[in-house]
Motif scaffolding. Structure first.
Motif, PDB file in Angstrom:
ATOM      1  N   LEU A 180      24.210  24.300  51.844  1.00 24.88           N
ATOM      2  CA  LEU A 180      24.203  25.712  51.441  1.00 24.88           C
ATOM      3  C   LEU A 180      25.630  26.210  51.185  1.00 24.88           C
ATOM      4  O   LEU A 180      25.863  27.002  50.257  1.00 24.88           O
ATOM      5  N   GLY A 181      26.588  25.742  51.982  1.00 30.67           N
ATOM      6  CA  GLY A 181      27.983  26.103  51.732  1.00 30.67           C
ATOM      7  C   GLY A 181      28.447  25.634  50.363  1.00 30.67           C
ATOM      8  O   GLY A 181      29.187  26.339  49.654  1.00 30.67           O
ATOM      9  N   ARG A 182      28.011  24.439  49.971  1.00 31.98           N
ATOM     10  CA  ARG A 182      28.343  23.932  48.634  1.00 31.98           C
ATOM     11  C   ARG A 182      27.651  24.765  47.556  1.00 31.98           C
ATOM     12  O   ARG A 182      28.236  25.015  46.486  1.00 31.98           O
ATOM     13  N   VAL A 183      26.428  25.207  47.819  1.00 32.91           N
ATOM     14  CA  VAL A 183      25.739  26.104  46.886  1.00 32.91           C
ATOM     15  C   VAL A 183      26.575  27.366  46.666  1.00 32.91           C
ATOM     16  O   VAL A 183      26.732  27.840  45.532  1.00 32.91           O
ATOM     17  N   VAL A 184      27.132  27.907  47.745  1.00 36.69           N
ATOM     18  CA  VAL A 184      27.976  29.100  47.632  1.00 36.69           C
ATOM     19  C   VAL A 184      29.188  28.809  46.745  1.00 36.69           C
ATOM     20  O   VAL A 184      29.551  29.628  45.885  1.00 36.69           O
ATOM     21  N   GLU A 185      29.817  27.644  46.944  1.00 32.57           N
ATOM     22  CA  GLU A 185      30.969  27.266  46.106  1.00 32.57           C
ATOM     23  C   GLU A 185      30.597  27.231  44.635  1.00 32.57           C
ATOM     24  O   GLU A 185      31.289  27.796  43.791  1.00 32.57           O
ATOM     25  N   VAL A 186      29.511  26.531  44.331  1.00 35.99           N
ATOM     26  CA  VAL A 186      29.129  26.335  42.934  1.00 35.99           C
ATOM     27  C   VAL A 186      28.708  27.658  42.294  1.00 35.99           C
ATOM     28  O   VAL A 186      29.133  27.996  41.179  1.00 35.99           O
ATOM     29  N   ALA A 187      27.885  28.416  43.005  1.00 34.26           N
ATOM     30  CA  ALA A 187      27.355  29.663  42.435  1.00 34.26           C
ATOM     31  C   ALA A 187      28.438  30.715  42.251  1.00 34.26           C
ATOM     32  O   ALA A 187      28.380  31.526  41.317  1.00 34.26           O
ATOM     33  N   SER A 188      29.440  30.705  43.133  1.00 36.92           N
ATOM     34  CA  SER A 188      30.488  31.719  43.056  1.00 36.92           C
ATOM     35  C   SER A 188      31.688  31.267  42.230  1.00 36.92           C
ATOM     36  O   SER A 188      32.503  32.092  41.805  1.00 36.92           O
ATOM     37  N   GLY A 189      31.813  29.944  42.043  1.00 33.14           N
ATOM     38  CA  GLY A 189      32.985  29.408  41.362  1.00 33.14           C
ATOM     39  C   GLY A 189      34.249  29.511  42.196  1.00 33.14           C
ATOM     40  O   GLY A 189      35.367  29.469  41.668  1.00 33.14           O
ATOM     41  N   THR A 190      34.068  29.621  43.517  1.00 34.99           N
ATOM     42  CA  THR A 190      35.192  29.816  44.441  1.00 34.99           C
ATOM     43  C   THR A 190      35.076  28.822  45.586  1.00 34.99           C
ATOM     44  O   THR A 190      33.977  28.616  46.105  1.00 34.99           O
ATOM     45  N   PRO A 191      36.166  28.175  46.011  1.00 42.11           N
ATOM     46  CA  PRO A 191      36.084  27.308  47.194  1.00 42.11           C
ATOM     47  C   PRO A 191      35.459  28.055  48.372  1.00 42.11           C
ATOM     48  O   PRO A 191      35.711  29.252  48.568  1.00 42.11           O
ATOM     49  N   PHE A 192      34.658  27.337  49.142  1.00 41.20           N
ATOM     50  CA  PHE A 192      33.866  27.983  50.184  1.00 41.20           C
ATOM     51  C   PHE A 192      34.734  28.736  51.187  1.00 41.20           C
ATOM     52  O   PHE A 192      34.409  29.853  51.594  1.00 41.20           O
ATOM     53  N   ASP A 193      35.847  28.135  51.612  1.00 40.95           N
ATOM     54  CA  ASP A 193      36.697  28.808  52.592  1.00 40.95           C
ATOM     55  C   ASP A 193      37.263  30.111  52.028  1.00 40.95           C
ATOM     56  O   ASP A 193      37.358  31.120  52.733  1.00 40.95           O
ATOM     57  N   ARG A 194      37.613  30.084  50.739  1.00 41.85           N
ATOM     58  CA  ARG A 194      38.172  31.285  50.128  1.00 41.85           C
ATOM     59  C   ARG A 194      37.110  32.366  49.951  1.00 41.85           C
ATOM     60  O   ARG A 194      37.380  33.556  50.142  1.00 41.85           O
TER      61      ARG A 194
END
Length: 413
Positions: free
Chosen positions: A201-215
């Protein structure tokens, strides 16, 4: 945002101060008997901190006490944070609960499901249903954890280097692609199994937002909420925050704790792989602010993170037929109640307090971490609780039910 402190007389919010003292007595006894090195607990009602207790040491060997600003490894209490991040994007239309994960992470196409054989020669069949976003949020995707040690697919995950930590030569994208190459335990949506789903799910957030997950977390969640000490590790072993980081202890037997630096010290540097399932460190102040945002229906101090209907949806049981984990789930740990407890979009949800064997309210939602940390929110009593310590694994310290008893017996109005 100011130092965490008691800001109301407990009696003003219907709590008995003397009875709350039983919580201190119990936790200090765990310290004196060697069950925990130290502890910190926060009890709030109606948005006011009515109890803030601490005791013991953040580092026993160096005689360093637990302080209000001590940093703790929160492990799986990272999961609700990741789930909130995903729901923020859902509110923006980035995906739906029913969106196939493969639409965002192509390696999840053409999944296969284990039906027999060993970890050396597994027998698999094609998945009849794609893994969807809601499967990740509810741990019904068919994924697993290496540390379960009960299934051949668990063994495959350990062989790939995933048990209590992740290989640090990979980033989140590489780890998630590795998960996708392994067979699923069951057809998606057909059972519940605690798993690396929230890392996906964290990777989903990265891909969907276009932003590294930590950022994404730092900019969209932590900064708005004033969570200044929550991150994927501290800034190095010589940084000031490293001194504030509590030492991790392994429980070899009741009353026998030993430092577990080989695992704990991995948090003394900023991670390269941002584990949405268990990679964050935090403080009582920070996590209290996150939990109070949830209790407030997605808003804290005028900052709205989620809509109230979204938070209400997250704390609804999403297991089919309103089933509980005892009926629909695979065993996790002894201290995790299964009867009368369902699972929402990121947390466990109490369905039937009598069946669960806990003093709790219907709709109470919660989760904990591998180092014996825990939190819960009771919407009926307008109450939130955060408990922090550093005893690994949590199965060695089954105290979460007792903590609920001690808090709930102090509610008198």
């Amino acid at each position: 945002m100011g130092e965490l402190q008691v800001d109301v007389d407990p009696a003003e919010v219907g709590l008995d101060e003397e009875r709350l003292g039983r919580l201190t007595t119990y936790l200090d006894r765990l310290v004196s008997t060697g069950r925990i090195p130290g502890w910190l607990a926060v009890v709030s009602r109606a948005g006011k901190v009515a109890y803030l207790g601490k005791g013991g040491h953040r580092n026993v060997e160096e005689g360093l006490p637990v302080e209000t600003d001590t940093i703790f490894r929160i492990y799986s209490m990272t999961k609700p944070i990741t789930s909130v991040a995903a729901m923020m994007l859902l509110e923006e239309g980035a995906f739906e609960l029913t969106t196939p994960v493969a639409d965002l992470i192509p390696s999840f196409r053409d999944q296969r499901v284990y039906v027999g054989g060993s970890d050396l020669k597994p027998v698999t069949v094609p998945a009849t249903e794609p893994i969807r976003i809601w499967h990740l949020l509810t741990h019904t995707a068919g994924l697993t954890y290496g540390f379960h040690r009960v299934h051949p697919v668990d063994a495959l995950l350990r062989q790939a280097g995933y048990e209590w930590s992740f290989p640090q030569d990979l980033d989140l994208a590489g780890a998630v692609d590795a998960f996708a190459r392994l067979p699923l335990l069951f057809q998606p949506g057909s059972e519940w199994n605690y798993s690396v789903a929230t890392d996906v799910l964290g990777r989903v957030v990265e891909v969907a937002s276009g932003t590294p997950f930590d950022r994404f977390l730092a900019e969209r969640l932590f900064a708005p909420l004033g969570m200044t000490d929550t991150a994927f590790g501290v800034d190095g072993p010589d940084s000031p925050d490293a001194d504030r980081l509590a030492r991790l202890y392994a429980a070899l037997a009741p009353g026998r704790l030993v430092p577990y630096d080989v695992l704990g010290d991995t948090f003394k540097v900023r991670a390269r792989l941002f584990s949405g399932g268990g990679g964050l460190v935090s403080t009582a102040s920070d996590y209290h602010r996150f939990v109070e945002m949830l209790r407030g229906g997605g808003q804290l101090d005028g900052v709205r993170i989620l809509g109230p209907r979204t938070v209400a949806a997250m704390r609804r049981n999403y297991l089919p037929g309103n089933a509980d984990l005892d009926t629909f789930g695979r065993p996790l740990f002894a201290e995790t109640p299964y009867r009368g407890v369902g699972f929402g979009l990121g947390f466990a949800v109490v369905l039937d307090p009598a069946r669960s064997g806990m003093l709790a309210s219907v709709g109470d939602y919660s989760w904990g971490g591998a180092a014996s940390t825990s939190f819960w929110v009771d919407p009926v009593e307008d109450l939130s609780v955060v408990f922090l310590t550093q005893v690994f694994p949590s199965s060695a310290l089954p105290v979460r039910g007792v903590l609920r008893q001690l808090v709930n017996q102090a509610i008198v109005a």
